[in-house]
Enzyme design. Structure first.
Site, PDB file in Angstrom:
ATOM      1  N   TYR A 124       0.934  -1.345  -0.077  1.00 14.23           N
ATOM      2  CA  TYR A 124      -0.003   0.030   0.009  1.00 14.23           C
ATOM      3  C   TYR A 124       0.827   1.396   0.084  1.00 14.23           C
ATOM      4  O   TYR A 124       1.443   1.570   1.107  1.00 14.23           O
ATOM      5  CB  TYR A 124      -0.992  -0.033   1.151  1.00 14.23           C
ATOM      6  N   PHE A 147     -13.025  -5.597   1.518  1.00 14.14           N
ATOM      7  CA  PHE A 147     -14.066  -4.982   0.815  1.00 14.14           C
ATOM      8  C   PHE A 147     -15.585  -5.492   1.736  1.00 14.14           C
ATOM      9  O   PHE A 147     -16.297  -5.986   0.939  1.00 14.14           O
ATOM     10  CB  PHE A 147     -14.260  -5.561  -0.438  1.00 14.14           C
ATOM     11  N   PRO A 148     -15.590  -5.349   2.765  1.00 19.03           N
ATOM     12  CA  PRO A 148     -16.707  -5.837   3.707  1.00 19.03           C
ATOM     13  C   PRO A 148     -18.160  -5.140   3.342  1.00 19.03           C
ATOM     14  O   PRO A 148     -18.996  -5.698   3.574  1.00 19.03           O
ATOM     15  CB  PRO A 148     -16.243  -5.415   5.158  1.00 19.03           C
ATOM     16  N   GLY A 195     -17.968   0.201  -0.443  1.00 19.46           N
ATOM     17  CA  GLY A 195     -19.142   1.494  -0.503  1.00 19.46           C
ATOM     18  C   GLY A 195     -20.401   0.994  -1.114  1.00 19.46           C
ATOM     19  O   GLY A 195     -21.321   1.643  -0.929  1.00 19.46           O
TER      20      GLY A 195
END
Ligand SMILES: NC(=O)c1ccc[n+]([C@@H]2O[C@H](COP(=O)([O-])OP(=O)(O)OC[C@H]3O[C@@H](n4cnc5c(N)ncnc54)[C@H](OP(=O)(O)O)[C@@H]3O)[C@@H](O)[C@H]2O)c1
Length: 293
Positions: A75, A220-221, A225
């Site tokens: 990252y 990506f829970p 978004g």
């Protein structure tokens, strides 16, 4: 919000000895300029343009009781780990930092697995420096690289563990068979796979890790978004609970299995508070079944 969970269900013991809050924080999006942060094509390439805001957000998360922070060497080419250290070091008791090695970023759009064992060890050493730590709480293999034997990749992490530089070992984007193969080489404390209400291909991995006492950290829970908006399939249940759709997305995961520890990412202090508060939101069995389908 109407229902409260039993507080004994608000932590999970990583590797059976490291309790973490069952809502963690994914730091990946704390990069670049605000307009570039969302969506699958977000560059995740440079340090955040508003560093003070990112540092304040991480500290706010810790103040709200978040004890699991997820990052990776990939990252922003290490800048995300440096940001974590700037915000949270010296780490308060109970704070767990999870990072990853095993993916290189040769250019802004590329994420390439690289599992050479010497490279994995070098990246762990760099992570220790950037995190200002003498031991990484949870070191996850970002991807299994098919070019190298699994024994060598997990073996490199195991060697770091034996040297005292890594407390627990985790995996990312793996199948049940790969978890089983890795467990034959070293104890596995966590699996981080893509999983949310709209992306359910890892149901078997959720069940398998639950049975093995392994944490499942869905990435990506809230579907980057997508599950948060007013048109969300969760809007009806959210309305019943006086909660937001993103909170219901997280509550569904918490209800799904006791080993699930979502790591939602946000650069918004309001969204952060909302996400952390989802820990106190309980679905009824009927609501769970209606959402679960
Ligand atoms: N292992 C892997 O290969 C892998 C891959 C990807 C990600 N990850 C990890 O998983 C973490 C989570 O992934 P993610 O952050 O990409 O996806 P996510 O948590 O599903 O969604 C983040 C997006 O949702 C928005 N959001 C968050 N909370 C919200 C809320 N309450 N209401 C409305 N919108 C909200 C955020 O925008 P705002 O900033 O506007 O809130 C952001 O754009 C990452 O930070 C990273 O640590 C791991």
């Amino acid at each position: 919000m109407t229902n409260m969970t039993n507080l004994t269900h608000t932590t999970f013991a990583l590797g059976s000895d490291l309790p973490v809050s069952r809502i963690g924080y994914g730091a990946m999006r704390l990069t670049g300029a605000p307009a570039d942060r969302s969506g699958a094509g977000a560059p995740i390439w440079r340090a955040p343009t508003d560093r003070d805001a990112a540092v304040a957000l991480l500290r706010r998360a810790a103040d709200l009781g978040v004890t699991l922070f997820d990052t990776a060497d990939a990252y922003a080419l290490g800048a995300n780990e440096e940001l974590i250290a700037e915000a949270l070091h010296p780490y308060r008791d109970g704070v767990t930092i999870a990072t990853k090695v095993g993916v290189v970023r040769p250019s802004v759009g590329e994420w390439v697995p690289l599992g050479h064992p010497a490279y994995l060890r070098q990246q762990a050493e760099l992570a220790l420096r950037r995190l200002k730590s003498d031991r990484i709480d949870l070191l996850q293999l970002h991807r299994i690289d098919p070019e190298y034997p699994l024994e060598e990749q997990i073996g490199a992490l195991r060697q770091l563990q034996e040297e005292g530089k890594v407390r627990h070992i985790g995996l990312s984007e793996v199948s049940v068979e790969q978890v089983t193969a890795a467990e034959a080489i070293a104890p596995i404390a966590s699996v981080q796979n893509m999983y949310n209400l709209a992306t359910r291909e890892h149901e078997a991995v959720v069940d398998h890790t639950a049975a093995r006492g392994i944490a499942f950290l869905p990435f990506f829970p809230i579907a980057m978004g997508e599950l948060a908006g007013p048109d969300s399939p969760l809007a009806a249940v959210a309305g019943e609970l006086g909660a937001s759709p993103s909170q219901v997305a997280l509550a569904w995961q918490l209800h799904r299995s006791p080993n699930i520890v979502p790591i939602p990412g946000t650069s918004s202090p309001a969204h952060l508070e909302e996400n952390v508060a989802a820990l106190q939101l309980a679905l009824t069995e009927d609501q769970f079944k209606r959402i679960n389908g």
